[in-house]
Design an enzyme around this catalytic site. Structure first.
Site, mmCIF file in Angstrom:
data_model
loop_
_atom_site.group_PDB
_atom_site.id
_atom_site.type_symbol
_atom_site.label_atom_id
_atom_site.label_comp_id
_atom_site.label_asym_id
_atom_site.label_seq_id
_atom_site.Cartn_x
_atom_site.Cartn_y
_atom_site.Cartn_z
ATOM 1 N N SER A 79 -14.948 -2.447 19.554
ATOM 2 C CA SER A 79 -13.826 -2.042 18.515
ATOM 3 C C SER A 79 -13.284 -0.926 18.352
ATOM 4 C CB SER A 79 -14.010 -3.058 17.245
ATOM 5 O OG SER A 79 -15.315 -2.383 16.535
ATOM 6 N N THR A 196 -12.952 -2.415 13.646
ATOM 7 C CA THR A 196 -12.907 -0.403 13.114
ATOM 8 C C THR A 196 -14.041 -0.348 12.882
ATOM 9 O OG1 THR A 196 -10.750 -1.212 12.930
ATOM 10 C CG2 THR A 196 -11.321 1.170 11.759
ATOM 11 N N THR A 214 -11.694 3.328 14.902
ATOM 12 C CA THR A 214 -11.107 2.131 15.742
ATOM 13 C C THR A 214 -10.011 2.362 17.086
ATOM 14 O OG1 THR A 214 -10.238 -0.006 15.298
ATOM 15 C CG2 THR A 214 -8.407 1.781 14.415
ATOM 16 N N THR A 247 -10.927 -2.918 7.461
ATOM 17 C CA THR A 247 -10.703 -3.072 8.392
ATOM 18 C C THR A 247 -9.791 -4.673 8.875
ATOM 19 O OG1 THR A 247 -12.480 -4.546 8.605
ATOM 20 C CG2 THR A 247 -13.358 -1.926 8.978
ATOM 21 N N GLY A 248 -9.487 -4.840 9.865
ATOM 22 C CA GLY A 248 -8.825 -6.170 9.869
ATOM 23 C C GLY A 248 -7.301 -6.084 10.145
HETATM 24 N N1 ASP Z 1 -7.357 -2.175 11.692
HETATM 25 C C1 ASP Z 1 -7.636 -2.581 12.944
HETATM 26 C C2 ASP Z 1 -6.398 -2.069 13.594
HETATM 27 O O1 ASP Z 1 -5.505 -2.816 13.135
HETATM 28 C C3 ASP Z 1 -8.130 -2.934 13.148
HETATM 29 C C4 ASP Z 1 -9.314 -3.676 12.992
HETATM 30 O O2 ASP Z 1 -9.728 -3.663 12.227
HETATM 31 O O3 ASP Z 1 -9.811 -5.133 13.132
HETATM 32 O O4 ASP Z 1 -5.801 -1.333 14.336
#
Ligand code: ASP
Length: 344
Positions: A79, A196, A214, A247-248
């Site tokens: 990731s 991330t 990320t 994150t997310g």
């Molecule tokens: N926040 C990151 C994005 O949307 C991805 C993640 O953290 O899962 O690119």
């Protein structure tokens, strides 16, 4: 054999050159202060290095960039950085941002290709340009101008995962029967892959720094940029208030300026945990109006997590669609902190 040796030699030379770029733009260490240092991270593997460098007197942002660099260089983390899963065309595009408490500086790169340590490039955007965000080809050229070597960020494993995904999403490419595919590839593809690394750090002077890095959503539309390189969305700090990051699913943070919302909540007097829970509630409320982000029951169809600390050294995390704990380092050792899980 000769080729393999040459390739290995090339890789280690590139890795050494990439490592050297971590020092470009870093400040010299300063004498230690009296405050207790603190590091909060979405990934425990970044904690020890960040804390070790803070204890040597490094600026909290420089220490956090070095901690994040471990995750960026980890081929097994799909990731972030090297081994991060590519876009739908099989090209790895990275997003990263940094913020520096004492100067309220910030810098970011988005959709950058072929650079192992995008967070270190983001620091140079902050220190060696008058801009806050540089994207794509321009970001790559900016990185190369400062001596960052180019390298292929796909690993053998990430290529296989992408190829399998590509074959399953095309009418023309033909996929192999499951039995002939590496079980790890099949396992990885069971859920939508994203992730991330975020690190917020406070040094012994009570100064703050934070980083988010990320490869974004796996198999994204080329050029898609998430929240991670957007100051106020995927991270934010104010040296007089606190620091946080996320994150997310980045889109919901872009739509709600979530990290800024949390820091401003704390500034207005909310406890950090309440500020995070309130940001989660705001996201849940706003996404009930956008069908792209909700499931058949009208509930959020995504996960998002927040991690952060106040200037006074309180830590908290909150999340939608998850739970459990995350790790911090308080100077004595690594500890677990419960997420406040917010349900719709
Ligand atoms: N926040 C990151 C994005 O949307 C991805 C993640 O953290 O899962 O690119």
């Amino acid at each position: 054999m000769q080729n393999r040796l040459n390739r290995r030699g090339f890789l280690s030379a590139t890795a050494a050159a990439s490592l050297a770029t971590l020092a470009v733009g870093a400040a010299p260490p300063r004498p230690l202060g009296a405050r207790r240092p603190l590091v909060v991270s979405s990934n425990p593997n970044a904690l020890e290095k960040t804390m070790e460098l803070i204890k040597q007197g490094l600026d909290p942002l420089d220490a956090a960039i070095a901690g994040v660099a471990i995750i960026e260089a980890d081929p097994n983390d799909h990731s972030v950085g090297y081994g991060g899963l590519p876009n739908e065309d099989g090209v790895v595009e990275l997003d990263a941002a940094v913020m520096h408490g004492p100067t309220h500086g910030g810098g970011a790169v988005a959709s950058i290709r072929n650079i192992l340590h995008p967070a270190a490039v983001a620091r140079l955007v902050m220190k060696r340009s008058k801009h806050c965000l540089i994207t794509a080809e321009g970001a790559l050229r900016f990185a190369k101008a400062h001596g960052f070597p180019e390298m292929d960020l796909m690993t053998e494993e990430s290529r296989k995962i992408w190829l399998r995904w590509k074959e399953k999403h095309s009418e023309d490419w033909l996929s192999q029967p499951d039995g002939q595919v590496d079980p790890k590839v099949l396992e990885t593809l069971k859920t939508r892959i994203h992730g991330t690394v975020h690190v917020s750090a406070m040094d012994t002077h009570g100064d703050l720094g934070c980083v988010t890095s990320t490869s974004g959503l796996a198999f994204k539309i080329p050029g898609r940029i998430g929240d991670s390189p957007i100051l106020g969305a995927g991270l934010y700090l104010d040296n007089t208030v606190g620091s946080c990051g996320s994150t997310g699913l980045g889109e919901v943070n872009l739509l709600n300026c979530s990290s800024y919302l949390i820091i401003e909540g704390i500034r207005r007097g909310e406890h950090i945990k309440d500020a995070m829970v309130n940001a989660c509630k705001r996201i849940i409320e706003t996404t009930t109006r956008d069908p792209r982000f909700r499931n058949a029951e009208g509930k959020p169809a995504f996960g998002v997590n927040f991690y952060g600390m106040t200037k006074e050294g309180e830590v908290a995390g909150a999340c939608i669609g998850g739970g459990g704990t995350f790790s911090i380092h308080d100077g004595d050792g690594i500890k677990q902190v419960d997420f406040a899980a917010v349900r719709a």
